[in-house]
Design a protein around this motif. Structure first.
Motif, PDB file in Angstrom:
ATOM      1  N   THR A 293       0.772  -1.087   0.065  1.00  0.00           N
ATOM      2  CA  THR A 293      -0.134   0.099  -0.143  1.00  0.00           C
ATOM      3  C   THR A 293       0.836   1.451   0.032  1.00  0.00           C
ATOM      4  O   THR A 293       0.383   2.427   0.221  1.00  0.00           O
ATOM      5  N   TYR A 294       1.918   1.079  -0.163  1.00  0.00           N
ATOM      6  CA  TYR A 294       3.107   2.269  -0.026  1.00  0.00           C
ATOM      7  C   TYR A 294       2.957   3.034   1.246  1.00  0.00           C
ATOM      8  O   TYR A 294       3.442   4.113   1.100  1.00  0.00           O
ATOM      9  N   LEU A 295       2.524   2.339   2.468  1.00  0.00           N
ATOM     10  CA  LEU A 295       2.779   2.822   3.689  1.00  0.00           C
ATOM     11  C   LEU A 295       4.243   2.869   3.861  1.00  0.00           C
ATOM     12  O   LEU A 295       5.015   1.995   3.542  1.00  0.00           O
ATOM     13  N   PRO A 296       4.444   3.717   4.677  1.00  0.00           N
ATOM     14  CA  PRO A 296       6.107   3.825   5.172  1.00  0.00           C
ATOM     15  C   PRO A 296       6.412   2.400   5.917  1.00  0.00           C
ATOM     16  O   PRO A 296       5.350   1.750   6.753  1.00  0.00           O
ATOM     17  N   GLU A 297       7.491   1.972   5.861  1.00  0.00           N
ATOM     18  CA  GLU A 297       7.913   0.884   6.599  1.00  0.00           C
ATOM     19  C   GLU A 297       8.615   1.373   7.846  1.00  0.00           C
ATOM     20  O   GLU A 297       9.266   2.293   7.982  1.00  0.00           O
ATOM     21  N   VAL A 298       7.928   0.635   9.058  1.00  0.00           N
ATOM     22  CA  VAL A 298       8.325   1.124  10.234  1.00  0.00           C
ATOM     23  C   VAL A 298       9.490   0.403  10.798  1.00  0.00           C
ATOM     24  O   VAL A 298       9.657  -0.711  10.969  1.00  0.00           O
ATOM     25  N   LEU A 299      10.461   1.086  11.633  1.00  0.00           N
ATOM     26  CA  LEU A 299      11.658   0.672  12.064  1.00  0.00           C
ATOM     27  C   LEU A 299      11.511   0.747  13.612  1.00  0.00           C
ATOM     28  O   LEU A 299      11.156   1.847  14.360  1.00  0.00           O
ATOM     29  N   VAL A 300      11.487  -0.586  14.263  1.00  0.00           N
ATOM     30  CA  VAL A 300      11.043  -0.639  15.707  1.00  0.00           C
ATOM     31  C   VAL A 300      12.324  -1.501  16.291  1.00  0.00           C
ATOM     32  O   VAL A 300      12.797  -2.465  15.877  1.00  0.00           O
ATOM     33  N   ASN A 301      12.663  -0.791  17.408  1.00  0.00           N
ATOM     34  CA  ASN A 301      13.821  -1.178  18.409  1.00  0.00           C
ATOM     35  C   ASN A 301      13.537  -2.603  18.941  1.00  0.00           C
ATOM     36  O   ASN A 301      12.499  -2.886  19.308  1.00  0.00           O
ATOM     37  N   GLN A 302      14.617  -3.480  18.823  1.00  0.00           N
ATOM     38  CA  GLN A 302      14.375  -4.977  19.171  1.00  0.00           C
ATOM     39  C   GLN A 302      14.540  -5.222  20.568  1.00  0.00           C
ATOM     40  O   GLN A 302      13.737  -6.217  21.201  1.00  0.00           O
ATOM     41  N   ASP A 303      15.128  -4.183  21.335  1.00  0.00           N
ATOM     42  CA  ASP A 303      15.187  -4.152  22.521  1.00  0.00           C
ATOM     43  C   ASP A 303      13.919  -3.769  23.496  1.00  0.00           C
ATOM     44  O   ASP A 303      13.445  -4.464  24.541  1.00  0.00           O
ATOM     45  N   ASN A 304      13.201  -2.684  23.142  1.00  0.00           N
ATOM     46  CA  ASN A 304      12.143  -2.037  23.735  1.00  0.00           C
ATOM     47  C   ASN A 304      11.068  -1.540  22.985  1.00  0.00           C
ATOM     48  O   ASN A 304      10.309  -0.782  23.688  1.00  0.00           O
ATOM     49  N   ASN A 305      10.920  -2.216  21.689  1.00  0.00           N
ATOM     50  CA  ASN A 305       9.649  -2.001  21.006  1.00  0.00           C
ATOM     51  C   ASN A 305       9.378  -0.636  20.832  1.00  0.00           C
ATOM     52  O   ASN A 305       8.420  -0.218  20.731  1.00  0.00           O
ATOM     53  N   ARG A 306      10.391   0.327  20.830  1.00  0.00           N
ATOM     54  CA  ARG A 306      10.347   1.764  20.646  1.00  0.00           C
ATOM     55  C   ARG A 306      10.595   2.109  18.911  1.00  0.00           C
ATOM     56  O   ARG A 306      11.366   1.519  18.358  1.00  0.00           O
ATOM     57  N   VAL A 307       9.668   2.824  18.341  1.00  0.00           N
ATOM     58  CA  VAL A 307       9.994   3.146  17.159  1.00  0.00           C
ATOM     59  C   VAL A 307      11.038   4.175  16.894  1.00  0.00           C
ATOM     60  O   VAL A 307      10.975   5.121  17.521  1.00  0.00           O
ATOM     61  N   VAL A 308      12.096   3.801  16.064  1.00  0.00           N
ATOM     62  CA  VAL A 308      13.355   4.536  15.928  1.00  0.00           C
ATOM     63  C   VAL A 308      13.277   5.489  14.612  1.00  0.00           C
ATOM     64  O   VAL A 308      14.109   6.221  14.498  1.00  0.00           O
TER      65      VAL A 308
END
Length: 123
Positions: A102-117
């Motif tokens: 859908t051409y949505l942005p791909e979200v990058l999530v920290n593996q340790d704390n589930n925080r969007v980086v």
């Protein structure tokens, strides 16, 4: 003589780091198995981020079609903190109802704390 050798070694190492790491392919192909809890949490964090930033709605972001992969954050990615560049994170990609991107942005999530980086602009 020792000083020239040390300078040569340092210059060589810096050159390798600068030019050897300048690859456009920043995805890491690693096979991994996530637990269901991690999948649900990471997917929900990514979905909430997209909705909060007006990139989609609950109807357009289909949680069941989320794809989660390991990803090496690069300098060209949109990150909130430059310290995250060079870190391995989860990359979450959503598909629409017909399973087409859908051409949505791909979200990058920290593996340790589930925080969007950060995010990667959709194609």
């Amino acid at each position: 003589m020792k000083r020239k050798m040390i300078n040569t070694i340092v210059l060589s190492c810096l050159s390798i780091m600068l030019f050897g790491c300048a690859s456009k392919e920043e995805r890491i192909d690693v096979t991994f198995e996530l637990s269901n809890d991690i999948k649900v949490n990471v997917t929900q964090v990514a979905k909430d981020y997209l909705i909060k930033n007006n990139c989609g709605t609950s109807e357009t972001i289909q949680v069941g079609t989320a794809s989660i992969t390991d990803y090496l954050v690069g300098a060209s990615d949109e990150v909130s903190d430059p310290k995250d560049i060079g870190q391995v994170v989860y990359k979450v990609t959503f598909k629409d109802k017909s399973h087409v991107d859908t051409y949505l942005p791909e979200v990058l999530v920290n593996q340790d704390n589930n925080r969007v980086v950060g995010f990667i602009v959709g194609n």
